[in-house]
Design a protein around this motif. Sequence first.
Motif, short mmCIF file in Angstrom:
data_model
loop_
_atom_site.label_atom_id
_atom_site.label_comp_id
_atom_site.label_asym_id
_atom_site.label_seq_id
_atom_site.Cartn_x
_atom_site.Cartn_y
_atom_site.Cartn_z
N ARG A 81 38.14 59.67 33.11
CA ARG A 81 37.24 59.35 34.22
C ARG A 81 37.47 60.29 35.40
O ARG A 81 36.52 60.82 35.99
CB ARG A 81 37.45 57.89 34.63
CG ARG A 81 36.55 57.40 35.73
CD ARG A 81 36.77 55.91 36.01
NE ARG A 81 38.16 55.53 36.16
CZ ARG A 81 38.88 55.73 37.28
NH1 ARG A 81 38.32 56.30 38.32
NH2 ARG A 81 40.14 55.34 37.34
N LEU A 92 36.23 63.84 34.49
CA LEU A 92 34.77 63.90 34.53
C LEU A 92 34.27 63.84 35.97
O LEU A 92 33.35 64.58 36.34
CB LEU A 92 34.16 62.77 33.69
CG LEU A 92 32.64 62.78 33.57
CD1 LEU A 92 32.13 64.08 32.96
CD2 LEU A 92 32.18 61.58 32.73
N LEU A 123 32.91 58.10 40.24
CA LEU A 123 33.82 58.07 39.08
C LEU A 123 35.28 58.09 39.52
O LEU A 123 36.12 57.39 38.95
CB LEU A 123 33.56 59.27 38.16
CG LEU A 123 32.37 59.16 37.23
CD1 LEU A 123 32.07 60.50 36.59
CD2 LEU A 123 32.60 58.11 36.17
N GLY A 156 29.56 54.09 35.03
CA GLY A 156 29.48 54.77 33.74
C GLY A 156 28.07 54.83 33.20
O GLY A 156 27.62 55.87 32.70
N VAL A 169 26.05 57.33 35.37
CA VAL A 169 26.41 58.72 35.04
C VAL A 169 25.82 59.12 33.68
O VAL A 169 25.25 60.21 33.53
CB VAL A 169 27.94 58.92 35.07
CG1 VAL A 169 28.33 60.29 34.53
CG2 VAL A 169 28.47 58.73 36.49
N ALA A 190 31.21 59.59 29.65
CA ALA A 190 30.97 58.71 30.80
C ALA A 190 31.10 57.24 30.40
O ALA A 190 31.73 56.45 31.10
CB ALA A 190 29.58 58.97 31.38
N THR A 230 34.78 55.04 31.56
CA THR A 230 34.58 53.97 32.54
C THR A 230 34.69 52.59 31.90
O THR A 230 34.64 51.58 32.61
CB THR A 230 33.20 54.08 33.21
OG1 THR A 230 32.20 54.00 32.19
CG2 THR A 230 33.06 55.38 33.99
#
Length: 145
Positions: free
Chosen positions: A12, A15, A64, A76, A79, A123, A127
């Motif tokens: 996470r 990203l 995030l 999540g 995204v 994503a 998450t």
Amino acid sequence: MPSTSPARTAGRIVLGTFLLFAGTSHLTFAREEFAAQVPPWFPAETDLVVIASGAVELALGGALVAAPRRHRATVGWVVAAFFVAIFPGNISQLVTRTDAFGLDSDRARAVRLLFQPVLVVWALWSTGAWRAWRSKRLSDARPPA
């Protein structure tokens, strides 16, 4: 509440950092490169799209990295939806044969398309969004005790 693990947390954060970097580059040194991904048929001024998508990437990257645990699954999904929404730009780059980001062949542009689903999965996994959705679905399907 989505579960977390060191691997998910690292995923996470990585990203989020990637999106923060991409958002910053949209607004600074890579604006022309990102402009190459805006489809010619898109009904908005190209630079505005680049700036707006950069701002969205900054917001999503920040979310995030910093969103409280109770909001991570929602982040999540948002995204993941963003990565789906920008996919036509990647397709357009292939179809229009536009060079950008070192993608100077049809093969390179086509291979890049394969990475967009990876970002969507990343994503959702990092998450805990996918796991939270599955858990809720299973709990809703159980008969009352």
